[in-house]
Design a protein around this motif. Structure first.
Motif, PDB file in Angstrom:
ATOM      1  N   ASP A 189     -38.372   9.303 -77.231  1.00 35.69           N
ATOM      2  CA  ASP A 189     -38.775   7.876 -76.560  1.00 35.69           C
ATOM      3  C   ASP A 189     -38.813   8.209 -75.096  1.00 35.69           C
ATOM      4  O   ASP A 189     -39.694   7.680 -74.479  1.00 35.69           O
ATOM      5  CB  ASP A 189     -37.704   6.848 -77.212  1.00 35.69           C
ATOM      6  CG  ASP A 189     -37.819   5.512 -75.871  1.00 35.69           C
ATOM      7  OD1 ASP A 189     -38.862   4.932 -76.238  1.00 35.69           O
ATOM      8  OD2 ASP A 189     -36.963   5.612 -75.291  1.00 35.69           O
ATOM      9  N   THR A 210     -41.693  10.273 -74.028  1.00 35.64           N
ATOM     10  CA  THR A 210     -42.996   9.397 -74.429  1.00 35.64           C
ATOM     11  C   THR A 210     -43.133   8.251 -73.210  1.00 35.64           C
ATOM     12  O   THR A 210     -44.195   8.060 -72.566  1.00 35.64           O
ATOM     13  CB  THR A 210     -42.819   8.497 -75.632  1.00 35.64           C
ATOM     14  OG1 THR A 210     -42.772   9.440 -76.705  1.00 35.64           O
ATOM     15  CG2 THR A 210     -44.098   7.584 -75.762  1.00 35.64           C
ATOM     16  N   GLN A 234     -36.812   4.519 -88.863  1.00 35.49           N
ATOM     17  CA  GLN A 234     -37.321   3.619 -88.258  1.00 35.49           C
ATOM     18  C   GLN A 234     -37.372   3.754 -86.733  1.00 35.49           C
ATOM     19  O   GLN A 234     -38.287   3.171 -86.087  1.00 35.49           O
ATOM     20  CB  GLN A 234     -36.007   2.467 -88.410  1.00 35.49           C
ATOM     21  CG  GLN A 234     -35.789   2.149 -89.677  1.00 35.49           C
ATOM     22  CD  GLN A 234     -34.457   1.272 -89.970  1.00 35.49           C
ATOM     23  OE1 GLN A 234     -33.863   0.850 -88.836  1.00 35.49           O
ATOM     24  NE2 GLN A 234     -34.214   0.849 -91.196  1.00 35.49           N
ATOM     25  N   GLU A 292     -40.683   5.443 -85.949  1.00 37.50           N
ATOM     26  CA  GLU A 292     -41.654   4.434 -86.201  1.00 37.50           C
ATOM     27  C   GLU A 292     -41.854   3.574 -84.725  1.00 37.50           C
ATOM     28  O   GLU A 292     -42.991   3.283 -84.328  1.00 37.50           O
ATOM     29  CB  GLU A 292     -41.643   3.287 -87.381  1.00 37.50           C
ATOM     30  CG  GLU A 292     -41.648   4.105 -88.565  1.00 37.50           C
ATOM     31  CD  GLU A 292     -41.437   3.165 -89.778  1.00 37.50           C
ATOM     32  OE1 GLU A 292     -40.918   2.087 -89.627  1.00 37.50           O
ATOM     33  OE2 GLU A 292     -41.773   3.550 -90.920  1.00 37.50           O
ATOM     34  N   ARG A 293     -40.730   3.167 -84.142  1.00 38.37           N
ATOM     35  CA  ARG A 293     -40.533   2.398 -82.907  1.00 38.37           C
ATOM     36  C   ARG A 293     -41.208   3.396 -81.896  1.00 38.37           C
ATOM     37  O   ARG A 293     -42.013   2.886 -80.918  1.00 38.37           O
ATOM     38  CB  ARG A 293     -38.872   2.139 -82.577  1.00 38.37           C
ATOM     39  CG  ARG A 293     -38.591   1.236 -83.360  1.00 38.37           C
ATOM     40  CD  ARG A 293     -37.095   1.065 -82.947  1.00 38.37           C
ATOM     41  NE  ARG A 293     -36.711   0.749 -81.522  1.00 38.37           N
ATOM     42  CZ  ARG A 293     -35.773   1.020 -80.822  1.00 38.37           C
ATOM     43  NH1 ARG A 293     -34.610   1.366 -81.400  1.00 38.37           N
ATOM     44  NH2 ARG A 293     -35.672   0.321 -79.738  1.00 38.37           N
ATOM     45  N   LEU A 306     -43.467   5.624 -81.994  1.00 41.02           N
ATOM     46  CA  LEU A 306     -45.068   5.739 -82.351  1.00 41.02           C
ATOM     47  C   LEU A 306     -45.591   4.331 -82.021  1.00 41.02           C
ATOM     48  O   LEU A 306     -47.186   4.458 -81.980  1.00 41.02           O
ATOM     49  CB  LEU A 306     -45.252   6.349 -83.560  1.00 41.02           C
ATOM     50  CG  LEU A 306     -44.875   7.884 -84.017  1.00 41.02           C
ATOM     51  CD1 LEU A 306     -44.937   8.179 -85.443  1.00 41.02           C
ATOM     52  CD2 LEU A 306     -45.610   8.617 -82.959  1.00 41.02           C
ATOM     53  N   ALA A 307     -44.863   3.415 -81.968  1.00 46.64           N
ATOM     54  CA  ALA A 307     -45.677   1.981 -81.581  1.00 46.64           C
ATOM     55  C   ALA A 307     -45.729   1.827 -80.336  1.00 46.64           C
ATOM     56  O   ALA A 307     -46.337   0.710 -79.947  1.00 46.64           O
ATOM     57  CB  ALA A 307     -44.760   0.952 -82.262  1.00 46.64           C
ATOM     58  N   HIS A 308     -45.380   3.014 -79.757  1.00 48.10           N
ATOM     59  CA  HIS A 308     -45.521   2.809 -78.092  1.00 48.10           C
ATOM     60  C   HIS A 308     -47.148   2.686 -77.606  1.00 48.10           C
ATOM     61  O   HIS A 308     -47.996   3.373 -78.176  1.00 48.10           O
ATOM     62  CB  HIS A 308     -45.096   3.666 -77.330  1.00 48.10           C
ATOM     63  CG  HIS A 308     -44.922   3.627 -75.953  1.00 48.10           C
ATOM     64  ND1 HIS A 308     -45.966   3.519 -74.950  1.00 48.10           N
ATOM     65  CD2 HIS A 308     -43.691   3.306 -75.123  1.00 48.10           C
ATOM     66  CE1 HIS A 308     -45.600   3.523 -73.727  1.00 48.10           C
ATOM     67  NE2 HIS A 308     -44.217   3.251 -73.792  1.00 48.10           N
ATOM     68  N   PRO A 309     -47.609   1.625 -76.842  1.00 49.60           N
ATOM     69  CA  PRO A 309     -48.961   1.843 -76.492  1.00 49.60           C
ATOM     70  C   PRO A 309     -49.520   3.009 -76.076  1.00 49.60           C
ATOM     71  O   PRO A 309     -50.777   3.325 -76.111  1.00 49.60           O
ATOM     72  CB  PRO A 309     -48.994   0.514 -75.429  1.00 49.60           C
ATOM     73  CG  PRO A 309     -47.849  -0.422 -75.493  1.00 49.60           C
ATOM     74  CD  PRO A 309     -46.790   0.685 -76.296  1.00 49.60           C
ATOM     75  N   LYS A 324     -52.018   4.709 -78.434  1.00 47.30           N
ATOM     76  CA  LYS A 324     -53.053   4.154 -79.058  1.00 47.30           C
ATOM     77  C   LYS A 324     -54.358   4.984 -78.706  1.00 47.30           C
ATOM     78  O   LYS A 324     -54.475   5.619 -77.509  1.00 47.30           O
ATOM     79  CB  LYS A 324     -53.366   2.846 -78.187  1.00 47.30           C
ATOM     80  CG  LYS A 324     -52.395   2.007 -78.864  1.00 47.30           C
ATOM     81  CD  LYS A 324     -52.734   0.523 -78.256  1.00 47.30           C
ATOM     82  CE  LYS A 324     -51.610  -0.841 -78.542  1.00 47.30           C
ATOM     83  NZ  LYS A 324     -52.253  -2.060 -78.170  1.00 47.30           N
TER      84      LYS A 324
END
Length: 246
Positions: free
Chosen positions: A193, A196, A232, A235-236, A238-241, A244
């Motif tokens: 994280d 990222t 979990q 997944e959090r 990889l959900a970072h903008p 995209k």
């Protein structure tokens, strides 16, 4: 394996740096980790060791290190175990040098690591410099160098997993502060994280062709091994903008 000193000569002045070492129940290996940093030819301005509520003899080891290396080793003791992210952030608050590294207490820096990581700043501008590491499993044999990021497409590399580790990288202190350091809500995937968010904030990454750390996998239980929590947290991340369109 590349010879670090041949790849990155240290005849030019290198920037100052600090090292943060978070520690939780690592009394049996902590002194080795700190010694691997203090034995660098280019020594750090300070090594900040943060005891994250250990219940073993870690606090005593830290006091002994402070006594032996006054003014260089700085100890901080937290009242209870909160996690590596918080411990690293506490350590970061004690740092003053322009560069900071985060070495896990059960890992080691290889000789010449500081010179290799920091000399890259003399050749090209960067905010995060990433080296290779070598695993050491239960048999004690140091394995071949590896790095999860190939030095190419950073977004794609980070999308594939936590490919950059604190023990084999170094960052500008202000770059780490700009994103608020590590997110304490992560007890694993925290480094994934962190890098990222650095990348999303525009930090410039560079990989070097040198092995700088030994990643020891059997010195004790890692800080968090819960597979479901890990999934979990992945997944959090990889959900970072930032991801995209990756």
């Amino acid at each position: 394996m590349h010879d670090i000193n041949e790849l990155f000569p240290t005849d030019l002045p290198l920037p100052a740096y600090d090292v943060v070492v978070p520690c939780y129940n690592r009394a049996h290996v902590l002194a080795d980790a700190v010694a691997s940093v203090l034995s660098q030819e280019h020594v750090p301005s300070r090594v900040v060791v943060v005891d994250d509520g250990s219940v073993d003899a870690s606090a005593a080891v830290i006091r002994a290190l402070e006594d032996a290396h006054r003014g260089v080793v700085i100890g901080a003791t937290l009242p209870r175990n909160v996690g590596a992210s918080n411990a690293r952030n506490v350590g970061l608050s004690f740092c003053r040098s322009p560069w900071v590294a985060f070495l896990d207490s059960d890992d080691l820096w290889l000789p010449g690591a500081a010179g290799a990581l920091l000399s890259a700043t003399l050749m090209a501008e960067a905010d995060v410099i990433v080296g290779h590491f070598c695993r050491m499993e239960e048999d004690g044999v140091v394995q071949a160098p590896e790095c999860g990021w190939d030095g190419g497409d950073l977004r794609a590399g980070l999308a594939s997993g936590g490919v950059i580790g604190p023990s084999w990288s170094i960052a500008r202190r202000q770059t780490a502060l700009d994103v608020g350091g590590f997110d304490p809500s992560y007890h694993n995937c925290n480094d994934w994280d962190f890098y990222t968010r650095l990348a999303a904030n525009g930090a410039r990454f560079r990989r070097i062709e040198a092995s700088v750390a030994v990643y020891r996998t059997v010195a004790g239980a890692r800080l968090m091994n819960d597979a479901s929590v890990g999934l979990q947290n992945a997944e959090r991340v990889l959900a970072h903008p930032y991801f995209k369109g990756a």
